[in-house]
Enzyme design. Structure first.
Site, PDB file in Angstrom:
ATOM      1  N   ASP A 295      30.053 -27.471   8.754  1.00  0.00           N
ATOM      2  CA  ASP A 295      31.344 -27.079   9.307  1.00  0.00           C
ATOM      3  C   ASP A 295      31.837 -25.906   8.465  1.00  0.00           C
ATOM      4  OD1 ASP A 295      33.643 -26.821  10.756  1.00  0.00           O
ATOM      5  OD2 ASP A 295      34.224 -28.923  10.640  1.00  0.00           O
TER       6      ASP A 295
HETATM    7  C1  BGC Z   1      36.150 -26.994  12.887  1.00  0.00           C
HETATM    8  C2  BGC Z   1      34.902 -26.933  13.734  1.00  0.00           C
HETATM    9  C3  BGC Z   1      34.736 -25.553  14.290  1.00  0.00           C
HETATM   10  C4  BGC Z   1      34.654 -24.579  13.137  1.00  0.00           C
HETATM   11  C5  BGC Z   1      34.454 -23.143  13.553  1.00  0.00           C
HETATM   12  C6  BGC Z   1      36.181 -25.895  11.861  1.00  0.00           C
HETATM   13  O1  BGC Z   1      37.418 -25.809  11.265  1.00  0.00           O
HETATM   14  O2  BGC Z   1      36.242 -28.243  12.258  1.00  0.00           O
HETATM   15  O3  BGC Z   1      34.970 -27.880  14.763  1.00  0.00           O
HETATM   16  O4  BGC Z   1      33.608 -25.477  15.103  1.00  0.00           O
HETATM   17  O5  BGC Z   1      35.867 -24.652  12.414  1.00  0.00           O
HETATM   18  O6  BGC Z   1      35.589 -22.631  14.141  1.00  0.00           O
END
Ligand code: BGC
Length: 765
Positions: A295
């Site tokens: 993530d």
């Molecule tokens: C989120 C993810 C997301 C990623 C990219 C993170 O803060 O938890 O679900 O895909 O950001 O934007």
């Protein structure tokens, strides 16, 4: 020509959703025959053809291409691919022609990939990417319709290709453990089986188009509060029975190509450096052959992360460096830049990371690139987005997702020939609140507010008025003074008293319900309860429409209003969808994918959320959602699986076979008849109860469901097949799923608390 023919055949012979090499080979069988033929005819291509490098030849098996390419890469080139190039792209390799994987959020449509959501969603942000906004995950779950979810996945993948990208960061399959999770709207609810079915459908839709899906967030990202630091302490059985199934089916059934690890710690280790999760569970137990992406900002080490099985750290490059300098990103706990070439090379030279481990990681990334077709059919940004077909999927899903919670005296559907005036009131009436906040929020080209949908549907015969009633919390300071509040309320009461029907649209906004923080309370935002009460007093035909990502408390007014609907965040077509339901153009058929509590104290996680000293004990274990309410005899406000309809359905003739002690699947059938006056869909829910278990088991567990469309007086036979997994529990002692032979109860009904038919079946080992 032959290779392209082979690829065509691969597509034609079924969706390329599996990484199972055997299956890939089987699909390739006809291709091999063709190649043989071509050889005979003297125009075979591929390895033998001069000038074509083996990894560039679509005719060769994927594994051969992966190994060939790996063999041509230097260690430096491989290491460079372990971290991203920028915010949403992996590192390309020009020398060898390895493209970068171009990603986008996900999962409710496509969000601009130019930066974090705090930038792309900020007021006044330059929005370059406008795409179809689909209903939020919990709304998709309320449809109980895997077909519409698969259509959504397909539509998103088509848009993604049209924008020249390769990978969507979705679906989100984390379980709604607590109704206060800020991201409840994004997931598919509280039940692992329902979540699994919809996750599989989404992934099949996406990957059938040759686009990489990413199931996220592995694992147990069930709260936003301190999501970067909190340690979720969960016992193995709860993991296997509640929090893992949707990931497991994503891998084993949908053949998902990518998994995103979660921010939090699970049982003391960060998910991004957790070998139990990323190696033992994903790969050894479940056979995952794709790659794991972190993530955004969730890595904390170099060797531990790579060695645990994390393949691609995101984001990377300058955007990552800039972002991590931002005090707000730091304060939230974001961390990254651990898999940069420099750091990984140092660990390799110290012997802490082996070259084989790097090969494995890069091999996994390349394998997905080959299988998804990135080398052979690059996505050029040439197509259209938000086509009428895509809009139709969004509308169908939004309509199917609406749940009718209360309909006293059959006030609904509205009888347009008898109504002359409607007033639509509330902070969510004239604004289209399409989704929750954070990375999943899509900017659509257009969006229909409930007011607009109602106006368009009502036509010129019915006068449709609108007043605010109360402003949304934190939205407009000028309307938040005591004097203004009083004025708005008076206006609402006086217009409501003059209209035939008052439709009050309440709920939250994407600023109150979002990724990044949890919901403050289950009460509606300030002033909304009082506004509903006042309007209900002024007009006996008051209909409340809830526009939020999950449950809200209704105790202050539910007895005073005849009708209540939940429309979730319905995406860009939400307003049209609620109008079709209100006027009876469509029958409400949505059912709750989450239990609605009467009071926060009734919640399974109460007392064990959000944890203390960054430790959150999942003390309720497997008793999440209805499993808890059943076991503890707590009456929810509305139970899991609940939803009313404008028509009625009768269930009869429940039968099971073979009903003997064998290991064969159990076949269940029943007859469902539409006994009412309108066409409509019924969601038939099948639960299993194990009455003879040697371990503690839930009173019932959802193990199948079917959505059936029935015309008035029509009857259909609904069939279910239950395999061994429908009867099994996870034994911590045996570290395996166990079926204890004996008699199981099969419960079929219209909700988890409205079981219409029961029978028993004997099940063998
Ligand atoms: C989120 C993810 C997301 C990623 C990219 C993170 O803060 O938890 O679900 O895909 O950001 O934007």
């Amino acid at each position: 020509m032959i290779p392209s023919l082979c690829l065509y055949l691969e597509y034609a012979l079924g969706p390329k959703t599996s990484l199972d090499v055997r299956r890939v080979r089987m699909r390739r069988f006809p291709c091999l025959v063709l190649i043989l033929l071509a050889n005979v005819l003297g125009f075979a291509q591929g390895q033998s053809s001069p000038g074509v490098l083996p990894y560039k030849s679509p005719a060769l098996p994927v594994e051969q291409r992966v190994q060939d390419l790996l063999g041509r890469m230097t260690l430096e080139e491989k290491v460079a691919m372990l971290s991203g190039a920028d915010w949403m792209q992996s590192v390309a390799n020009e020398r060898l022609g390895i493209p970068s994987i171009k990603m986008a959020d996900g999962p409710l449509g496509i969000r601009s990939w130019s930066g974090p959501s705090s930038q792309t969603n900020a007021p006044g942000a330059r929005v370059e990417i406008k795409t179809t906004s689909f209903p939020v995950g919990v709304a998709m779950a309320a449809t109980w319709d895997p077909e519409v979810v698969q259509a959504e996945g397909r539509a998103i993948a088509q848009e993604l290709k049209a924008l020249g990208r390769d990978m969507i960061l979705g679906p989100t399959v984390n379980i709604n453990r607590t109704p206060l999770w800020g991201r409840n709207f994004e997931g598919y609810g509280e039940d692992p089986y329902l979540t699994s079915r919809l996750g599989v459908a989404y992934i099949k839709g996406v990957q059938g188009e040759g686009v990489i899906a990413t199931v996220k967030h592995f694992a147990a990202n069930n709260q936003e509060f301190e999501r970067h630091r909190v340690n979720a302490k969960i016992d193995e059985r709860a993991l296997q029975e509640i929090y893992f199934p949707a990931f497991k089916t994503a891998i084993q059934e949908a053949g998902v190509w990518s998994v995103m690890s979660a921010y939090n710690k699970l049982n003391d280790l960060y998910c991004a450096e957790n070998p139990f999760l990323l190696t033992d569970t994903l790969r050894k137990q479940w056979g995952f052959k794709g790659f794991v992406v972190s993530d955004w900002g969730s890595t904390y080490s170099t060797a531990n992360t790579v060695n645990a099985g994390m393949d691609l750290e995101m984001p990377g490059g300058d955007p990552m460096k800039l972002w991590l300098k931002n005090p707000r990103a730091q304060a939230a706990g974001n961390s990254g830049g651990w898999l940069t070439s420099e750091k990984v090379q140092t660990e390799i030279s110290l012997g802490k990371i082996s070259k084989d481990t790097v090969d494995e990681s890069i091999g996994r990334i390349l394998r997905v690139m080959f299988i998804s077709g990135m080398f052979d059919h690059p996505h050029f940004a040439t197509g259209e987005v938000d086509t009428p077909e895509q809009q139709a999927v969004a509308r169908k899903a939004a309509t199917e997702s609406i749940v009718l919670l209360k309909n006293a005296e059959a006030l609904l559907p509205l009888n347009s020939s008898k109504i002359h005036s409607i007033v639509v009131i509330g902070p969510n009436a004239a604004v289209a609140r399409t989704g929750g906040g954070g990375s999943s929020l899509v900017h659509p080209k257009y969006s229909i507010s409930p007011l607009k949908g109602i106006q368009d549907r009502a036509g010129s015969q019915i006068q449709v008025g609108n007043v605010l009633g109360v402003s949304m919390e934190n939205e407009d300071q000028s309307k938040d003074t005591p004097a203004m509040r009083e004025q708005l309320l008076n206006e609402a009461v006086s217009t409501a008293s003059k209209a035939d029907v008052a439709i009050v649209v309440v709920g939250r906004s994407s600023a109150l319900e979002s990724e990044g923080f949890d919901i403050k309370a289950l009460d509606l935002p300030p002033g909304q309860d009082e506004m509903i009460q006042a309007v209900a007093k002024a007009n006996k035909n008051t209909i409340v429409v809830i526009n939020a990502g999950g449950p809200v408390f209704m105790g202050k007014w539910i007895e005073q209003v005849p009708a209540v609907l939940h429309m979730w965040y319905g995406g860009q077509e939400g307003g049209n969808a609620i109008a079709s339901i209100l006027f009876g153009d469509a029958n409400p058929s949505g059912k709750l994918p989450v239990s609605f509590v009467r009071r926060w104290e009734d919640s399974p996680a109460y007392g064990h959320y959000p944890g203390e000293n960054l430790q959150v004990e999942y003390a309720e274990g497997i008793y999440v959602g209805y499993r808890y309410f059943d076991k503890r005899n707590v009456e929810p406000l509305f139970p899991f699986g609940y939803g009313l309809s404008y028509t009625t359905f009768a269930y009869s003739e429940l039968k099971v076979s073979p009903g003997r002690k064998t290991d064969q699947p159990v076949e269940v059938s029943l007859r469902v008849r539409n006994t009412g006056p309108r066409s409509g869909a019924e969601v038939v829910e099948l639960y299993v109860h194990d009455g003879h278990s040697s371990v503690d088991r839930p009173i019932k567990e959802l193990k199948s469901f079917r959505r059936v469309n029935l015309a008035p007086k029509e009857t259909q036979t609904v069939r279910f097949t239950l395999d061994r997994s429908a009867f099994a529990y996870y034994s911590i002692a045996k570290k395996d799923w166990v079926v204890e032979p004996g008699q199981f109860e099969i419960l079929v009904g219209a909700s988890s608390r409205d079981i219409r038919l029961k029978t028993v079946v004997n099940v063998g080992k």
